[in-house]
Design an enzyme around this catalytic site. Structure first.
Site, PDB file in Angstrom:
ATOM      1  N   GLU A   1     -11.317   1.270  -2.845  1.00 39.19           N
ATOM      2  CA  GLU A   1     -11.533   1.028  -1.414  1.00 39.19           C
ATOM      3  C   GLU A   1     -12.046   2.290  -0.728  1.00 39.19           C
ATOM      4  O   GLU A   1     -11.476   3.366  -0.888  1.00 39.19           O
ATOM      5  CB  GLU A   1     -10.194   0.577  -0.811  1.00 39.19           C
ATOM      6  CG  GLU A   1     -10.263   0.072   0.616  1.00 39.19           C
ATOM      7  CD  GLU A   1      -8.903  -0.460   1.105  1.00 39.19           C
ATOM      8  OE1 GLU A   1      -8.085  -0.919   0.268  1.00 39.19           O
ATOM      9  OE2 GLU A   1      -8.651  -0.413   2.313  1.00 39.19           O
TER      10      GLU A   1
ATOM     11  N   LYS B   1      -1.476  -1.134  -4.150  1.00 37.75           N
ATOM     12  CA  LYS B   1      -2.567  -0.221  -3.794  1.00 37.75           C
ATOM     13  C   LYS B   1      -1.987   1.166  -3.651  1.00 37.75           C
ATOM     14  O   LYS B   1      -0.910   1.330  -3.080  1.00 37.75           O
ATOM     15  CB  LYS B   1      -3.174  -0.698  -2.470  1.00 37.75           C
ATOM     16  CG  LYS B   1      -4.162   0.226  -1.826  1.00 37.75           C
ATOM     17  CD  LYS B   1      -4.917  -0.510  -0.724  1.00 37.75           C
ATOM     18  CE  LYS B   1      -4.786   0.156   0.611  1.00 37.75           C
ATOM     19  NZ  LYS B   1      -5.472  -0.605   1.673  1.00 37.75           N
TER      20      LYS B   1
ATOM     21  N   LYS C   1      -2.924   5.150  -2.419  1.00 34.91           N
ATOM     22  CA  LYS C   1      -3.879   6.008  -1.719  1.00 34.91           C
ATOM     23  C   LYS C   1      -4.265   7.155  -2.651  1.00 34.91           C
ATOM     24  O   LYS C   1      -3.409   7.688  -3.373  1.00 34.91           O
ATOM     25  CB  LYS C   1      -3.224   6.588  -0.455  1.00 34.91           C
ATOM     26  CG  LYS C   1      -2.869   5.536   0.577  1.00 34.91           C
ATOM     27  CD  LYS C   1      -4.092   4.999   1.274  1.00 34.91           C
ATOM     28  CE  LYS C   1      -3.722   4.111   2.445  1.00 34.91           C
ATOM     29  NZ  LYS C   1      -4.908   3.508   3.051  1.00 34.91           N
TER      30      LYS C   1
ATOM     31  N   SER D   1       0.857  -1.176   0.000  1.00 39.78           N
ATOM     32  CA  SER D   1       0.000   0.000   0.000  1.00 39.78           C
ATOM     33  C   SER D   1       0.897   1.229   0.000  1.00 39.78           C
ATOM     34  O   SER D   1       1.678   1.420   0.928  1.00 39.78           O
ATOM     35  CB  SER D   1      -0.891  -0.040   1.248  1.00 39.78           C
ATOM     36  OG  SER D   1      -1.590   1.169   1.395  1.00 39.78           O
TER      37      SER D   1
ATOM     38  N   ASP E   1     -13.748  -0.849   3.895  1.00 42.39           N
ATOM     39  CA  ASP E   1     -12.753  -1.073   4.949  1.00 42.39           C
ATOM     40  C   ASP E   1     -13.303  -0.455   6.245  1.00 42.39           C
ATOM     41  O   ASP E   1     -13.920  -1.149   7.061  1.00 42.39           O
ATOM     42  CB  ASP E   1     -11.413  -0.437   4.497  1.00 42.39           C
ATOM     43  CG  ASP E   1     -10.330  -0.438   5.560  1.00 42.39           C
ATOM     44  OD1 ASP E   1     -10.572  -0.913   6.675  1.00 42.39           O
ATOM     45  OD2 ASP E   1      -9.203   0.052   5.285  1.00 42.39           O
TER      46      ASP E   1
ATOM     47  N   GLY F   1      -4.010  -4.279   6.407  1.00 39.82           N
ATOM     48  CA  GLY F   1      -2.867  -4.072   7.308  1.00 39.82           C
ATOM     49  C   GLY F   1      -3.011  -2.742   8.013  1.00 39.82           C
ATOM     50  O   GLY F   1      -3.763  -1.862   7.566  1.00 39.82           O
TER      51      GLY F   1
ATOM     52  N   LYS G   1      -9.812  -6.501   8.627  1.00 41.62           N
ATOM     53  CA  LYS G   1      -8.700  -6.159   9.522  1.00 41.62           C
ATOM     54  C   LYS G   1      -9.070  -6.757  10.863  1.00 41.62           C
ATOM     55  O   LYS G   1     -10.078  -6.351  11.469  1.00 41.62           O
ATOM     56  CB  LYS G   1      -8.541  -4.640   9.636  1.00 41.62           C
ATOM     57  CG  LYS G   1      -7.917  -4.049   8.383  1.00 41.62           C
ATOM     58  CD  LYS G   1      -7.611  -2.589   8.524  1.00 41.62           C
ATOM     59  CE  LYS G   1      -7.045  -2.067   7.207  1.00 41.62           C
ATOM     60  NZ  LYS G   1      -7.043  -0.607   7.154  1.00 41.62           N
TER      61      LYS G   1
ATOM     62  N   ASP H   1      -7.273   3.389  -2.743  1.00 45.07           N
ATOM     63  CA  ASP H   1      -7.918   3.503  -1.423  1.00 45.07           C
ATOM     64  C   ASP H   1      -8.085   4.981  -1.090  1.00 45.07           C
ATOM     65  O   ASP H   1      -7.094   5.711  -0.988  1.00 45.07           O
ATOM     66  CB  ASP H   1      -7.057   2.798  -0.364  1.00 45.07           C
ATOM     67  CG  ASP H   1      -7.729   2.757   1.015  1.00 45.07           C
ATOM     68  OD1 ASP H   1      -8.846   3.290   1.162  1.00 45.07           O
ATOM     69  OD2 ASP H   1      -7.118   2.184   1.950  1.00 45.07           O
TER      70      ASP H   1
HETATM   71  O1  OSB Z   1      -6.878   2.094   4.880  1.00 45.65           O
HETATM   72  O2  OSB Z   1      -5.940   0.225   4.543  1.00 45.65           O
HETATM   73  C1  OSB Z   1      -5.943   1.338   5.079  1.00 45.65           C
HETATM   74  C2  OSB Z   1      -2.652   1.908   6.907  1.00 45.65           C
HETATM   75  C3  OSB Z   1      -3.131   2.469   8.059  1.00 45.65           C
HETATM   76  C4  OSB Z   1      -4.468   2.669   8.212  1.00 45.65           C
HETATM   77  C5  OSB Z   1      -5.352   2.334   7.213  1.00 45.65           C
HETATM   78  C6  OSB Z   1      -4.894   1.742   6.058  1.00 45.65           C
HETATM   79  C7  OSB Z   1      -3.510   1.560   5.884  1.00 45.65           C
HETATM   80  C8  OSB Z   1      -2.911   0.996   4.696  1.00 45.65           C
HETATM   81  C9  OSB Z   1      -1.541   0.358   4.810  1.00 45.65           C
HETATM   82  O3  OSB Z   1      -3.404   1.072   3.594  1.00 45.65           O
HETATM   83  C10 OSB Z   1      -1.600  -1.053   5.199  1.00 45.65           C
HETATM   84  C11 OSB Z   1      -0.269  -1.644   5.580  1.00 45.65           C
HETATM   85  O4  OSB Z   1       0.644  -1.657   4.761  1.00 45.65           O
HETATM   86  O5  OSB Z   1      -0.162  -2.131   6.716  1.00 45.65           O
HETATM   87 MG    MG Z   2      -8.233   1.070   3.627  1.00 44.26          MG
END
Ligand code: OSB
Ligand code: MG
Length: 373
Positions: free
Chosen positions: A217, A165, A167, A139, A242, A294, A266, A192
Protein backbone atom coordinates in the site's frame (compact mmCIF):
# COMPACT_ATOMS: atom_id res chain seq x y z
CA UNK A 1 -33.87 9.52 -1.59
CA UNK A 2 -36.77 11.34 0.04
CA UNK A 3 -36.69 14.87 1.20
CA UNK A 4 -36.08 15.47 4.89
CA UNK A 5 -37.10 19.14 4.99
CA UNK A 6 -34.68 21.48 6.67
CA UNK A 7 -31.98 21.17 9.30
CA UNK A 8 -32.72 23.14 12.47
CA UNK A 9 -29.49 22.77 14.40
CA UNK A 10 -25.87 21.69 13.91
CA UNK A 11 -23.69 20.78 16.91
CA UNK A 12 -19.96 20.33 16.43
CA UNK A 13 -17.82 18.57 19.00
CA UNK A 14 -14.16 17.71 19.25
CA UNK A 15 -13.42 14.73 21.48
CA UNK A 16 -10.04 13.33 22.48
CA UNK A 17 -9.90 9.59 23.20
CA UNK A 18 -6.70 7.90 24.41
CA UNK A 19 -5.63 4.95 22.23
CA UNK A 20 -5.06 1.60 23.98
CA UNK A 21 -1.61 1.47 22.36
CA UNK A 22 0.19 4.31 20.55
CA UNK A 23 -0.03 3.91 16.75
CA UNK A 24 3.24 4.48 14.89
CA UNK A 25 3.51 5.05 11.14
CA UNK A 26 6.29 6.28 8.88
CA UNK A 27 5.09 9.82 9.73
CA UNK A 28 5.17 9.61 13.51
CA UNK A 29 3.25 8.39 16.52
CA UNK A 30 -0.39 8.97 17.55
CA UNK A 31 -1.22 8.50 21.24
CA UNK A 32 -4.81 9.67 21.25
CA UNK A 33 -7.49 10.11 18.63
CA UNK A 34 -8.87 13.61 18.46
CA UNK A 35 -12.03 13.59 16.38
CA UNK A 36 -14.44 16.18 15.05
CA UNK A 37 -18.08 15.09 15.40
CA UNK A 38 -21.30 16.52 14.02
CA UNK A 39 -24.87 16.15 15.27
CA UNK A 40 -27.67 17.46 13.05
CA UNK A 41 -31.25 17.90 14.24
CA UNK A 42 -34.33 18.25 12.06
CA UNK A 43 -37.88 18.14 13.35
CA UNK A 44 -37.04 16.10 16.44
CA UNK A 45 -34.84 13.60 14.55
CA UNK A 46 -31.08 13.63 14.74
CA UNK A 47 -28.09 12.18 12.95
CA UNK A 48 -24.44 11.96 13.92
CA UNK A 49 -21.20 11.62 12.01
CA UNK A 50 -17.44 11.74 12.53
CA UNK A 51 -14.94 13.62 10.39
CA UNK A 52 -11.95 11.55 9.22
CA UNK A 53 -9.43 14.40 9.72
CA UNK A 54 -6.57 14.05 12.17
CA UNK A 55 -5.15 16.81 14.33
CA UNK A 56 -2.05 17.07 12.11
CA UNK A 57 -1.67 16.89 8.30
CA UNK A 58 0.61 13.83 8.23
CA UNK A 59 -1.69 11.59 6.19
CA UNK A 60 -3.76 14.16 4.31
CA UNK A 61 -3.82 17.96 4.00
CA UNK A 62 -7.09 18.36 5.93
CA UNK A 63 -6.85 18.64 9.70
CA UNK A 64 -9.48 18.92 12.44
CA UNK A 65 -8.97 22.68 12.43
CA UNK A 66 -9.38 23.08 8.65
CA UNK A 67 -12.38 20.72 8.55
CA UNK A 68 -14.00 22.68 11.36
CA UNK A 69 -13.23 25.99 9.65
CA UNK A 70 -14.67 24.90 6.28
CA UNK A 71 -17.75 23.40 7.96
CA UNK A 72 -18.47 26.42 10.14
CA UNK A 73 -17.72 29.10 7.56
CA UNK A 74 -19.12 27.50 4.39
CA UNK A 75 -20.77 24.09 4.56
CA UNK A 76 -23.06 24.38 7.58
CA UNK A 77 -24.37 27.85 6.60
CA UNK A 78 -25.29 26.39 3.16
CA UNK A 79 -26.92 23.40 4.83
CA UNK A 80 -28.91 25.52 7.31
CA UNK A 81 -30.17 27.75 4.48
CA UNK A 82 -31.29 24.83 2.30
CA UNK A 83 -34.89 23.63 2.14
CA UNK A 84 -36.07 20.20 0.96
CA UNK A 85 -32.77 18.56 1.80
CA UNK A 86 -32.05 15.11 0.38
CA UNK A 87 -29.02 13.12 1.48
CA UNK A 88 -27.97 12.46 -2.11
CA UNK A 89 -27.94 16.18 -3.01
CA UNK A 90 -25.37 17.25 -0.43
CA UNK A 91 -22.46 16.94 -2.87
CA UNK A 92 -24.32 19.22 -5.31
CA UNK A 93 -25.04 21.71 -2.55
CA UNK A 94 -21.29 21.93 -1.85
CA UNK A 95 -20.14 21.84 -5.48
CA UNK A 96 -18.96 25.47 -5.32
CA UNK A 97 -16.48 24.72 -2.55
CA UNK A 98 -13.27 23.11 -3.75
CA UNK A 99 -11.64 20.20 -1.97
CA UNK A 100 -12.09 19.51 1.75
CA UNK A 101 -13.72 16.14 1.18
CA UNK A 102 -13.42 15.09 4.82
CA UNK A 103 -15.40 18.09 5.99
CA UNK A 104 -18.03 17.48 3.27
CA UNK A 105 -18.23 13.76 4.07
CA UNK A 106 -18.93 14.58 7.72
CA UNK A 107 -22.01 16.56 6.69
CA UNK A 108 -23.29 14.10 4.09
CA UNK A 109 -22.91 11.19 6.50
CA UNK A 110 -24.81 12.97 9.31
CA UNK A 111 -27.64 13.74 6.85
CA UNK A 112 -27.68 10.07 5.78
CA UNK A 113 -27.87 8.90 9.39
CA UNK A 114 -30.60 11.42 10.16
CA UNK A 115 -32.59 10.32 7.09
CA UNK A 116 -32.22 6.62 7.92
CA UNK A 117 -33.33 7.19 11.53
CA UNK A 118 -36.25 9.33 10.37
CA UNK A 119 -37.61 6.65 8.03
CA UNK A 120 -36.73 3.89 10.51
CA UNK A 121 -34.23 1.91 8.44
CA UNK A 122 -30.65 0.74 8.94
CA UNK A 123 -28.14 2.70 6.88
CA UNK A 124 -27.04 -0.31 4.80
CA UNK A 125 -30.56 -0.70 3.41
CA UNK A 126 -30.50 2.87 2.14
CA UNK A 127 -27.09 2.28 0.56
CA UNK A 128 -28.25 -0.97 -1.06
CA UNK A 129 -25.92 -3.20 0.97
CA UNK A 130 -26.80 -6.85 1.47
CA UNK A 131 -24.21 -8.47 3.72
CA UNK A 132 -25.25 -9.17 7.32
CA UNK A 133 -21.65 -9.61 8.44
CA UNK A 134 -18.34 -8.44 7.05
CA UNK A 135 -14.74 -9.58 7.26
CA UNK A 136 -12.26 -7.95 9.64
CA UNK A 137 -8.71 -6.74 9.30
CA UNK A 138 -6.12 -5.19 11.55
CA UNK A 139 -3.46 -2.58 10.84
CA UNK A 140 -0.42 -2.83 13.11
CA UNK A 141 1.81 0.17 13.63
CA UNK A 142 5.60 0.21 13.48
CA UNK A 143 7.15 -1.42 16.53
CA UNK A 144 10.79 -0.81 17.43
CA UNK A 145 10.93 -4.34 18.79
CA UNK A 146 10.10 -6.93 16.10
CA UNK A 147 9.28 -9.55 18.77
CA UNK A 148 6.58 -7.25 20.04
CA UNK A 149 5.13 -7.04 16.53
CA UNK A 150 5.25 -10.84 16.24
CA UNK A 151 3.29 -11.03 19.54
CA UNK A 152 0.69 -8.64 18.17
CA UNK A 153 0.38 -10.75 15.02
CA UNK A 154 -0.04 -13.86 17.17
CA UNK A 155 -2.90 -12.18 19.04
CA UNK A 156 -4.51 -11.07 15.78
CA UNK A 157 -4.25 -14.60 14.35
CA UNK A 158 -5.80 -16.00 17.53
CA UNK A 159 -8.65 -13.47 17.22
CA UNK A 160 -9.19 -14.76 13.63
CA UNK A 161 -8.62 -11.44 11.87
CA UNK A 162 -8.96 -12.17 8.17
CA UNK A 163 -6.10 -9.95 7.06
CA UNK A 164 -3.10 -8.42 8.81
CA UNK A 165 -1.48 -5.20 7.64
CA UNK A 166 1.83 -3.97 8.96
CA UNK A 167 3.21 -0.51 8.54
CA UNK A 168 6.66 -0.28 6.98
CA UNK A 169 9.16 2.50 6.37
CA UNK A 170 12.70 2.81 5.01
CA UNK A 171 14.98 0.49 6.97
CA UNK A 172 12.02 -1.27 8.58
CA UNK A 173 10.86 -3.48 5.74
CA UNK A 174 12.56 -6.54 4.20
CA UNK A 175 14.09 -7.66 7.54
CA UNK A 176 10.78 -7.29 9.39
CA UNK A 177 8.65 -8.94 6.70
CA UNK A 178 11.06 -11.82 6.39
CA UNK A 179 10.88 -12.38 10.19
CA UNK A 180 7.08 -12.30 10.04
CA UNK A 181 6.95 -14.71 7.10
CA UNK A 182 9.21 -17.24 8.79
CA UNK A 183 6.80 -17.38 11.77
CA UNK A 184 3.57 -16.98 9.75
CA UNK A 185 4.11 -18.41 6.24
CA UNK A 186 0.40 -18.45 5.30
CA UNK A 187 -1.33 -15.39 6.80
CA UNK A 188 -3.09 -12.88 4.57
CA UNK A 189 -0.37 -10.22 4.85
CA UNK A 190 -0.31 -6.64 3.53
CA UNK A 191 2.24 -3.83 4.03
CA UNK A 192 1.56 -0.07 4.09
CA UNK A 193 4.38 2.44 3.57
CA UNK A 194 2.25 5.61 3.78
CA UNK A 195 4.28 7.10 0.95
CA UNK A 196 7.64 6.93 2.70
CA UNK A 197 9.77 5.59 -0.19
CA UNK A 198 11.20 7.25 -3.26
CA UNK A 199 12.66 6.20 -6.58
CA UNK A 200 16.03 5.17 -5.16
CA UNK A 201 14.22 2.56 -3.01
CA UNK A 202 12.95 0.54 -5.98
CA UNK A 203 15.44 -2.27 -5.24
CA UNK A 204 14.12 -2.66 -1.68
CA UNK A 205 10.51 -2.58 -2.85
CA UNK A 206 11.30 -5.24 -5.47
CA UNK A 207 12.64 -7.48 -2.69
CA UNK A 208 9.23 -7.29 -1.02
CA UNK A 209 7.90 -9.12 -4.08
CA UNK A 210 9.28 -12.38 -2.61
CA UNK A 211 7.00 -12.61 0.43
CA UNK A 212 3.60 -13.41 -1.05
CA UNK A 213 2.17 -10.10 0.16
CA UNK A 214 -1.44 -9.52 -0.85
CA UNK A 215 -0.46 -5.93 -1.68
CA UNK A 216 1.96 -3.08 -1.04
CA UNK A 217 0.00 0.00 0.00
CA UNK A 218 1.14 3.49 -1.04
CA UNK A 219 4.90 3.02 -1.39
CA UNK A 220 5.41 6.49 -2.95
CA UNK A 221 3.95 9.96 -2.45
CA UNK A 222 0.38 11.13 -3.02
CA UNK A 223 0.95 12.57 -6.51
CA UNK A 224 3.40 9.95 -7.80
CA UNK A 225 1.15 8.11 -10.30
CA UNK A 226 4.03 7.61 -12.73
CA UNK A 227 6.46 6.22 -10.15
CA UNK A 228 3.82 3.79 -8.89
CA UNK A 229 3.23 2.64 -12.45
CA UNK A 230 6.95 2.07 -13.05
CA UNK A 231 7.16 -0.04 -9.90
CA UNK A 232 3.96 -1.98 -10.67
CA UNK A 233 5.49 -2.95 -14.02
CA UNK A 234 8.45 -4.54 -12.21
CA UNK A 235 6.65 -6.48 -9.46
CA UNK A 236 3.89 -9.10 -9.29
CA UNK A 237 2.57 -7.97 -5.90
CA UNK A 238 -0.39 -5.64 -6.49
CA UNK A 239 0.18 -2.01 -5.54
CA UNK A 240 -2.70 -0.47 -3.58
CA UNK A 241 -3.19 3.31 -3.63
CA UNK A 242 -4.57 5.03 -0.53
CA UNK A 243 -3.35 8.65 -0.12
CA UNK A 244 -3.21 9.11 -3.95
CA UNK A 245 -6.93 8.59 -4.45
CA UNK A 246 -8.99 11.71 -3.78
CA UNK A 247 -11.88 10.99 -6.12
CA UNK A 248 -12.97 9.71 -9.53
CA UNK A 249 -10.33 11.72 -11.41
CA UNK A 250 -7.51 10.04 -9.52
CA UNK A 251 -8.96 6.61 -10.34
CA UNK A 252 -8.87 7.64 -14.02
CA UNK A 253 -5.20 8.63 -13.60
CA UNK A 254 -4.38 5.36 -11.83
CA UNK A 255 -6.10 3.36 -14.58
CA UNK A 256 -4.40 5.22 -17.42
CA UNK A 257 -0.97 5.13 -15.84
CA UNK A 258 -1.50 1.50 -14.67
CA UNK A 259 -0.28 2.68 -11.26
CA UNK A 260 -2.02 0.02 -9.16
CA UNK A 261 -4.34 -2.99 -9.09
CA UNK A 262 -6.14 -2.16 -5.86
CA UNK A 263 -7.63 0.94 -4.25
CA UNK A 264 -8.21 1.64 -0.57
CA UNK A 265 -11.57 3.37 -0.20
CA UNK A 266 -11.78 5.75 2.73
CA UNK A 267 -15.16 7.36 2.66
CA UNK A 268 -13.92 10.50 4.42
CA UNK A 269 -11.10 11.17 1.96
CA UNK A 270 -13.53 10.64 -0.94
CA UNK A 271 -16.26 13.00 0.29
CA UNK A 272 -18.70 10.52 1.80
CA UNK A 273 -20.46 7.21 1.31
CA UNK A 274 -22.28 8.09 -1.91
CA UNK A 275 -19.10 9.21 -3.67
CA UNK A 276 -17.31 6.12 -2.37
CA UNK A 277 -19.91 3.83 -3.93
CA UNK A 278 -19.61 5.67 -7.28
CA UNK A 279 -15.85 5.30 -7.10
CA UNK A 280 -16.13 1.57 -6.30
CA UNK A 281 -18.29 1.15 -9.43
CA UNK A 282 -15.71 2.98 -11.57
CA UNK A 283 -12.98 0.74 -10.12
CA UNK A 284 -15.02 -2.38 -10.96
CA UNK A 285 -15.51 -1.21 -14.58
CA UNK A 286 -11.75 -0.84 -14.86
CA UNK A 287 -10.74 -4.08 -13.18
CA UNK A 288 -9.44 -2.53 -9.96
CA UNK A 289 -10.23 -4.22 -6.66
CA UNK A 290 -11.27 -2.13 -3.65
CA UNK A 291 -11.43 -2.52 0.10
CA UNK A 292 -12.51 -0.22 2.92
CA UNK A 293 -9.79 1.59 4.85
CA UNK A 294 -9.91 2.95 8.38
CA UNK A 295 -8.83 6.16 10.10
CA UNK A 296 -8.64 5.00 13.72
CA UNK A 297 -12.23 6.20 14.03
CA UNK A 298 -14.31 6.18 17.19
CA UNK A 299 -17.48 4.08 17.20
CA UNK A 300 -19.34 6.65 15.10
CA UNK A 301 -16.96 6.69 12.12
CA UNK A 302 -16.36 2.93 12.39
CA UNK A 303 -20.12 2.32 12.06
CA UNK A 304 -20.18 4.13 8.68
CA UNK A 305 -17.29 1.92 7.51
CA UNK A 306 -19.24 -1.18 8.58
CA UNK A 307 -22.29 -0.22 6.53
CA UNK A 308 -20.20 0.65 3.46
CA UNK A 309 -18.73 -2.85 3.47
CA UNK A 310 -22.16 -4.52 3.20
CA UNK A 311 -22.17 -3.40 -0.45
CA UNK A 312 -21.17 -5.74 -3.30
CA UNK A 313 -17.54 -5.19 -4.24
CA UNK A 314 -16.24 -4.78 -0.68
CA UNK A 315 -15.28 -8.42 -0.17
CA UNK A 316 -11.57 -8.12 0.51
CA UNK A 317 -11.05 -7.62 4.28
CA UNK A 318 -10.04 -4.04 5.08
CA UNK A 319 -8.93 -2.08 8.13
CA UNK A 320 -12.01 -2.53 10.30
CA UNK A 321 -11.00 -3.94 13.69
CA UNK A 322 -12.93 -4.40 16.91
CA UNK A 323 -13.32 -1.45 19.29
CA UNK A 324 -11.02 -2.86 22.00
CA UNK A 325 -8.10 -2.75 19.55
CA UNK A 326 -8.35 1.06 19.63
CA UNK A 327 -10.10 2.32 22.77
CA UNK A 328 -10.80 1.37 26.39
CA UNK A 329 -13.90 3.53 26.34
CA UNK A 330 -15.80 4.60 23.24
CA UNK A 331 -18.49 7.22 22.59
CA UNK A 332 -21.16 4.79 21.37
CA UNK A 333 -22.97 2.42 23.72
CA UNK A 334 -22.14 -0.89 21.97
CA UNK A 335 -18.61 -1.93 21.03
CA UNK A 336 -17.76 -3.59 17.70
CA UNK A 337 -16.61 -7.15 18.46
CA UNK A 338 -15.33 -10.03 16.33
CA UNK A 339 -17.28 -13.27 16.16
CA UNK A 340 -15.20 -16.38 16.81
CA UNK A 341 -14.69 -16.75 13.05
CA UNK A 342 -13.38 -13.17 12.80
CA UNK A 343 -16.49 -11.71 11.18
CA UNK A 344 -18.20 -8.51 12.34
CA UNK A 345 -22.01 -8.38 12.51
CA UNK A 346 -23.74 -5.39 11.01
CA UNK A 347 -26.15 -3.74 13.46
CA UNK A 348 -29.77 -3.87 12.37
CA UNK A 349 -30.98 -0.79 14.26
CA UNK A 350 -31.96 2.45 12.54
CA UNK A 351 -29.33 4.74 11.04
CA UNK A 352 -25.73 3.68 11.58
CA UNK A 353 -27.07 1.29 14.20
CA UNK A 354 -25.41 2.40 17.45
CA UNK A 355 -26.47 4.96 20.04
CA UNK A 356 -24.16 7.83 20.90
CA UNK A 357 -23.29 7.88 24.59
CA UNK A 358 -23.77 11.53 25.56
CA UNK A 359 -22.03 10.99 28.91
CA UNK A 360 -18.91 9.78 27.13
CA UNK A 361 -19.07 12.70 24.71
CA UNK A 362 -19.12 15.05 27.72
CA UNK A 363 -16.25 13.14 29.33
CA UNK A 364 -13.93 13.31 26.30
CA UNK A 365 -15.08 16.66 24.85
CA UNK A 366 -12.48 19.40 24.31
CA UNK A 367 -14.60 21.72 22.13
CA UNK A 368 -18.26 22.37 21.33
CA UNK A 369 -20.09 24.76 19.01
CA UNK A 370 -23.79 25.08 18.20
CA UNK A 371 -25.19 26.64 15.02
CA UNK A 372 -28.92 27.27 14.57
CA UNK A 373 -31.01 27.79 11.48
O1 OSB B 1 -2.75 4.51 5.87
O2 OSB B 1 -4.38 3.19 6.17
C1 OSB B 1 -3.65 4.11 6.58
C2 OSB B 1 -4.55 4.95 10.18
C3 OSB B 1 -4.51 6.32 10.11
C4 OSB B 1 -4.19 6.92 8.93
C5 OSB B 1 -3.87 6.18 7.82
C6 OSB B 1 -3.93 4.81 7.86
C7 OSB B 1 -4.24 4.18 9.08
C8 OSB B 1 -4.28 2.75 9.26
C9 OSB B 1 -5.12 2.18 10.40
O3 OSB B 1 -3.62 1.97 8.61
C10 OSB B 1 -6.51 1.97 10.02
C11 OSB B 1 -7.43 1.67 11.18
O4 OSB B 1 -7.21 0.69 11.88
O5 OSB B 1 -8.39 2.43 11.36
MG1 MG C 1 -2.84 3.41 4.07
Amino acid sequence: MDNIGQIDKAELYIVKLPLVTPFMTSYGVIKSRESLLLKLTSNGHSGWSECASFRDPWYHYETIDTSLHIAVKYLIPLLLKAIDIKADMITDLFAGIKGHNMSKAMIENAVLDLYARKIGKPLYEILGGKKKRIRSGISLGISEDVNNLIDQINNAVRKKYHRIKVKIKKGYDVNVISAIRSDFPYINLVVDANGSYNKSDTGTLRMLDNFDLKMIEQPFGTDDFLMHSQLQEQINTPICLDESISGLHSVVSAVNFKSCKVICVKQGRLGGLIRSIELKDLCAENGLKVWCGGMLETGIGRAFNLHLQTIDGFEFPGDTSETSRYFMEDIVTEPVVLDNDGYINIPDNDGFGFEVDQEKIDKFMVFRKIMMR
